[in-house]
Design a protein around this motif. Structure first.
Motif, PDB file in Angstrom:
ATOM      1  N   LEU A 146     -27.717 -15.118 -27.779  1.00 59.72           N
ATOM      2  CA  LEU A 146     -28.520 -13.926 -27.474  1.00 59.72           C
ATOM      3  C   LEU A 146     -28.422 -12.895 -28.599  1.00 59.72           C
ATOM      4  CD1 LEU A 146     -27.380 -13.535 -23.766  1.00 59.72           C
ATOM      5  CD2 LEU A 146     -29.467 -14.612 -24.594  1.00 59.72           C
ATOM      6  N   ASP A 147     -29.422 -12.043 -28.707  1.00 60.16           N
ATOM      7  CA  ASP A 147     -29.352 -10.983 -29.717  1.00 60.16           C
ATOM      8  C   ASP A 147     -28.392  -9.892 -29.234  1.00 60.16           C
ATOM      9  OD1 ASP A 147     -30.803  -8.873 -28.235  1.00 60.16           O
ATOM     10  OD2 ASP A 147     -32.459 -10.286 -28.381  1.00 60.16           O
ATOM     11  N   PRO A 148     -27.938  -9.043 -30.157  1.00 56.69           N
ATOM     12  CA  PRO A 148     -26.874  -8.082 -29.812  1.00 56.69           C
ATOM     13  C   PRO A 148     -27.198  -7.211 -28.596  1.00 56.69           C
ATOM     14  CG  PRO A 148     -27.255  -8.078 -32.168  1.00 56.69           C
ATOM     15  CD  PRO A 148     -28.308  -8.966 -31.575  1.00 56.69           C
ATOM     16  N   GLU A 149     -28.445  -6.752 -28.515  1.00 57.30           N
ATOM     17  CA  GLU A 149     -28.780  -5.873 -27.410  1.00 57.30           C
ATOM     18  C   GLU A 149     -28.707  -6.602 -26.063  1.00 57.30           C
ATOM     19  OE1 GLU A 149     -32.556  -3.113 -27.081  1.00 57.30           O
ATOM     20  OE2 GLU A 149     -31.605  -3.140 -29.051  1.00 57.30           O
ATOM     21  N   THR A 150     -29.276  -7.798 -26.045  1.00 55.64           N
ATOM     22  CA  THR A 150     -29.249  -8.604 -24.827  1.00 55.64           C
ATOM     23  C   THR A 150     -27.816  -8.978 -24.481  1.00 55.64           C
ATOM     24  OG1 THR A 150     -31.279  -9.536 -25.681  1.00 55.64           O
ATOM     25  CG2 THR A 150     -30.415 -10.516 -23.692  1.00 55.64           C
ATOM     26  N   THR A 151     -27.027  -9.293 -25.517  1.00 54.05           N
ATOM     27  CA  THR A 151     -25.618  -9.597 -25.304  1.00 54.05           C
ATOM     28  C   THR A 151     -24.952  -8.463 -24.538  1.00 54.05           C
ATOM     29  OG1 THR A 151     -25.449 -10.925 -27.305  1.00 54.05           O
ATOM     30  CG2 THR A 151     -23.414  -9.969 -26.471  1.00 54.05           C
ATOM     31  N   ASP A 152     -25.191  -7.230 -24.990  1.00 53.39           N
ATOM     32  CA  ASP A 152     -24.571  -6.084 -24.325  1.00 53.39           C
ATOM     33  C   ASP A 152     -24.980  -5.993 -22.863  1.00 53.39           C
ATOM     34  OD1 ASP A 152     -23.231  -5.476 -26.539  1.00 53.39           O
ATOM     35  OD2 ASP A 152     -24.438  -3.754 -27.147  1.00 53.39           O
ATOM     36  N   SER A 153     -26.266  -6.242 -22.581  1.00 55.62           N
ATOM     37  CA  SER A 153     -26.701  -6.101 -21.187  1.00 55.62           C
ATOM     38  C   SER A 153     -26.091  -7.202 -20.312  1.00 55.62           C
ATOM     39  CB  SER A 153     -28.227  -6.103 -21.094  1.00 55.62           C
ATOM     40  OG  SER A 153     -28.731  -7.399 -21.242  1.00 55.62           O
ATOM     41  N   ILE A 154     -25.927  -8.400 -20.890  1.00 55.68           N
ATOM     42  CA  ILE A 154     -25.294  -9.479 -20.123  1.00 55.68           C
ATOM     43  C   ILE A 154     -23.811  -9.166 -19.906  1.00 55.68           C
ATOM     44  CG2 ILE A 154     -24.601 -11.923 -20.207  1.00 55.68           C
ATOM     45  CD1 ILE A 154     -27.537 -11.565 -19.521  1.00 55.68           C
ATOM     46  N   LEU A 155     -23.167  -8.616 -20.938  1.00 58.77           N
ATOM     47  CA  LEU A 155     -21.750  -8.272 -20.796  1.00 58.77           C
ATOM     48  C   LEU A 155     -21.561  -7.201 -19.723  1.00 58.77           C
ATOM     49  CD1 LEU A 155     -20.537  -8.262 -24.513  1.00 58.77           C
ATOM     50  CD2 LEU A 155     -20.245 -10.036 -22.788  1.00 58.77           C
ATOM     51  N   GLU A 156     -22.473  -6.222 -19.718  1.00 53.51           N
ATOM     52  CA  GLU A 156     -22.407  -5.190 -18.686  1.00 53.51           C
ATOM     53  C   GLU A 156     -22.515  -5.802 -17.293  1.00 53.51           C
ATOM     54  OE1 GLU A 156     -25.330  -2.071 -19.365  1.00 53.51           O
ATOM     55  OE2 GLU A 156     -24.384  -1.782 -21.338  1.00 53.51           O
ATOM     56  N   LEU A 157     -23.437  -6.769 -17.181  1.00 56.71           N
ATOM     57  CA  LEU A 157     -23.611  -7.441 -15.894  1.00 56.71           C
ATOM     58  C   LEU A 157     -22.320  -8.141 -15.480  1.00 56.71           C
ATOM     59  CD1 LEU A 157     -25.434  -8.391 -13.568  1.00 56.71           C
ATOM     60  CD2 LEU A 157     -26.178 -10.272 -15.012  1.00 56.71           C
ATOM     61  N   LEU A 158     -21.668  -8.779 -16.452  1.00 55.76           N
ATOM     62  CA  LEU A 158     -20.418  -9.487 -16.136  1.00 55.76           C
ATOM     63  C   LEU A 158     -19.335  -8.508 -15.670  1.00 55.76           C
ATOM     64  CD1 LEU A 158     -20.225 -12.190 -18.971  1.00 55.76           C
ATOM     65  CD2 LEU A 158     -20.764 -12.543 -16.556  1.00 55.76           C
ATOM     66  N   VAL A 159     -19.220  -7.371 -16.360  1.00 53.67           N
ATOM     67  CA  VAL A 159     -18.227  -6.365 -15.957  1.00 53.67           C
ATOM     68  C   VAL A 159     -18.537  -5.871 -14.549  1.00 53.67           C
ATOM     69  CG1 VAL A 159     -17.344  -4.055 -16.424  1.00 53.67           C
ATOM     70  CG2 VAL A 159     -17.750  -5.620 -18.311  1.00 53.67           C
ATOM     71  N   ASN A 160     -19.820  -5.622 -14.335  1.00 48.09           N
ATOM     72  CA  ASN A 160     -20.300  -5.165 -13.046  1.00 48.09           C
ATOM     73  C   ASN A 160     -19.896  -6.124 -11.914  1.00 48.09           C
ATOM     74  OD1 ASN A 160     -21.810  -4.042 -11.053  1.00 48.09           O
ATOM     75  ND2 ASN A 160     -23.661  -3.828 -12.317  1.00 48.09           N
ATOM     76  N   ILE A 161     -20.127  -7.399 -12.168  1.00 48.07           N
ATOM     77  CA  ILE A 161     -19.797  -8.433 -11.180  1.00 48.07           C
ATOM     78  C   ILE A 161     -18.291  -8.500 -10.966  1.00 48.07           C
ATOM     79  CG2 ILE A 161     -19.706 -10.929 -10.868  1.00 48.07           C
ATOM     80  CD1 ILE A 161     -22.436 -10.955 -12.384  1.00 48.07           C
ATOM     81  N   ASN A 162     -17.576  -8.415 -12.097  1.00 47.47           N
ATOM     82  CA  ASN A 162     -16.116  -8.464 -12.034  1.00 47.47           C
ATOM     83  C   ASN A 162     -15.580  -7.335 -11.151  1.00 47.47           C
ATOM     84  OD1 ASN A 162     -13.631  -6.977 -13.701  1.00 47.47           O
ATOM     85  ND2 ASN A 162     -13.289  -9.137 -13.220  1.00 47.47           N
ATOM     86  N   GLU A 163     -16.157  -6.130 -11.325  1.00 42.57           N
ATOM     87  CA  GLU A 163     -15.670  -4.993 -10.553  1.00 42.57           C
ATOM     88  C   GLU A 163     -16.130  -5.057  -9.101  1.00 42.57           C
ATOM     89  OE1 GLU A 163     -17.054  -1.819 -12.967  1.00 42.57           O
ATOM     90  OE2 GLU A 163     -15.377  -1.979 -14.379  1.00 42.57           O
TER      91      GLU A 163
END
Lengths: 341, 222
Positions: A171-188
């Motif tokens: 994924l491109d950097p911006e999309t990477t960030d949004s996916i990472l945010e989603l993962l953190v969100n799910i984790n929490e």
């Protein structure tokens, strides 16, 4: 929660044997995001496949919640796998199924009745932010949206663990960030344990609590992300940290700075897992009769706060400068006064 | 006009022959589809790295497929006479052609199925495994749906070859347009009959190709 003990995987071909994973032991706590970083060929991809036995280990064991995955027979392994979600670098969606049908697939495998399946699919689509795209085929989605489908699919059966195999590398950097945010969100939100492998340090920096560095099938270094950032022991770890922090070239630029100023002081501030002193510079500028000029630096955010260093030039009355520096020293920010030559 | 150009063509008989060709092709196609998919799945699943990796079984299936593909169709019909007689009860007529048609084309289609299955993304199969899918589920819900466009274009190619086979089968009295062209056209020196039959066969081939292409395109969501 997950105990990996003496795990080994040897691939043998006619001419040679390759130890992809070599006597690896790790403890992963419940609810944490654990990152494994390494260059390609380090064995991290094999490692993550050993956890759900997409590859069978040559030796050692994987225990998840007191269940020894390595000892399960085929039938029990299938059931256990429903508790282990997995997402992939290339998403691995079925092109012949729509978004909702893809997400429904693991539920079909688990034998969930149709009515329940539909409800769960809608819940998941909302969770990953794909509402309105239910009927789309994967070919009509962007990379980031595909990975969202992948994540929804992996979460469908409420797994205990989520394995991420280079989930953002395509994924491109911006999309990477949004996916990472989603993962953190799910984790929490769900308290889900996440194990992710990557070759990108900023993925580790952004979302991981703990990290293990892998090289030639072994874990060469592990610990809290911040510790590893601050005190990288091994050369390979230092290289990964440099990916984010830049390298020592900065120091050379320092000589140029020294020549430019003849009054005041050049000070280096170390921010180490800073959560409380984010507004330090403006505080100091307000409280003391001094001028602050930010020269250079790099500060980055990790799950445990800010980390990095900043060079500033303080000018003004000598006594006042001293008081300002004393004040900064009293906070958790480390101060280093760079002497003029 | 038609009667002047084609004095020997009796359309009633031509339609019967056309119907027989359709009948043989469609039934044989159905049989080929089922048998070919089974053979293709066996070849794919037992190959190296496959879900049922099995060197011996793979070798046996591959050998059978290769042998039957190597036998010229006209000879296969003759070789299968006893078998056909046993199964169908006769060696003449459209039904008698079916065993040879199916056995002749299923191995060919089986290879096409195998190729189609190899094109399925390994990652998707891995994902299904990671979800805890049984092999049956992987076959029915991953492998077959994901390769369906290729399976359909494969059966289209096979179907067209089958139309040719039915014409050959006509020579031993299977009925259909090939039979009609040979006995009523060629042997009676009525070349207008041969011409009409040829045109009809070409039209049937076009129809098959068109239907096959549109289904395959419609299925393909990539």
């Amino acid at each position: 929660m997950i105990t990996i003990k003496d795990l080994s995987k040897v691939f043998s071909t006619k001419s040679k044997t390759i130890s992809a994973v070599d006597n690896l032991s790790l403890e992963i706590n419940k609810g944490e995001i654990f990152g494994v970083i390494g260059y390609s060929g380090a064995g991290k991809s094999t490692f993550i496949r050993l956890i759900n036995r997409l590859e069978d280990p040559t030796d050692g064991q994987v225990v998840i919640d007191d269940e020894n995955i390595t000892l399960l027979n085929k039938k029990k392994l299938r059931v256990a796998r429903q508790d282990i979600g997995m997402i992939f670098q290339h998403f691995n969606l079925l092109w012949s199924r729509t978004v909702e049908e893809n997400i429904s697939f693991p539920l079909e495998i688990a034998g969930v009745p149709k009515q329940e399946r539909q409800e769960r699919v809608h819940e998941l689509i909302r969770l990953v932010g794909l509402a309105g795209r239910e009927k789309a085929y994967p070919s009509e989605l962007s990379g980031g949206q595909k990975q969202r489908v992948g994540i929804a699919r992996a979460l469908a059966n409420n797994p205990k663990v989520l394995l991420c195999d280079e989930a953002t590398s395509a994924l491109d950097p911006e999309t990477t960030d949004s996916i990472l945010e989603l993962l953190v969100n799910i984790n929490e939100k769900l308290g889900l344990t996440i194990i992710l492998i990557t070759h990108e340090m900023h993925v580790i920096r952004k979302i991981c609590h703990r990290v293990a560095v892998m090289d030639a099938g072994k874990v060469v270094e592990q610990g809290d992300v911040l510790d590893v950032f601050l005190h990288p022991q091994k050369q390979i770890t230092k290289k990964f940290v440099e990916q984010i922090m830049g390298d020592k070239d900065q120091e050379d630029a320092l000589d140029l700075l020294k020549e430019k100023y003849d009054s005041g002081k050049i000070v280096r501030l170390h921010f180490i897992g800073e959560l409380t002193n984010q507004a330090l510079i403006s505080q100091v500028a307000k409280q003391y009769e001094i001028d602050i000029n930010i020269l250079q630096g790099k500060i980055t955010q990790t799950q445990k706060g800010a980390y990095g260093s900043l060079f500033i030039h303080i000018d003004g009355d000598e006594e006042e400068i001293k008081r300002a520096i004393d004040y900064i020293t009293s906070t958790s920010v480390e101060v280093e006064v760079i002497p003029y030559v | 006009m038609f009667n002047e150009l084609f004095p020997n063509v009796k359309m009633d008989d031509v339609w019967v022959a056309t119907y027989e060709t359709f009948y043989m092709t469609l039934i044989a196609l159905l049989g080929t589809f089922i048998l070919g998919i089974l053979l293709g799945l066996l070849l794919y699943l037992t190959s190296r790295g496959g879900l049922w990796q099995n060197k011996a079984l793979n070798f046996i299936v591959a050998s059978i497929v290769n042998v039957f593909r190597a036998i010229p169709f006209i000879i296969l019909i003759l070789l299968l006479f006893p078998f056909t007689d046993f199964i169908v009860g006769t060696i003449r007529g459209p039904n008698a052609a079916l065993p040879a048609l199916i056995i002749g084309s299923a191995p060919f289609y089986g290879r096409l199925v195998e190729i189609a299955l190899r094109e399925v993304d390994k990652g998707v199969v891995e994902a299904a495994k990671a979800m805890g899918a049984k092999t049956n589920t992987i076959i029915l819900k991953v492998l077959l749906p994901e390769s369906m466009p290729a399976l359909v274009s494969g059966i289209t190619v096979t179907g067209i070859a089958l139309i040719g086979y039915t014409a050959i089968a006509g020579v031993i009295g299977a009925g259909g347009l090939g039979d009609f062209a040979y006995f009523y056209g060629f042997q009676r020196r009525s070349f207008d009959v041969v011409f009409v039959c040829t045109v009809l066969i070409v039209i049937i081939v076009f129809i098959f190709q068109f239907i096959g292409d549109s289904i395959s395109n419609k299925l393909d969501k990539r």
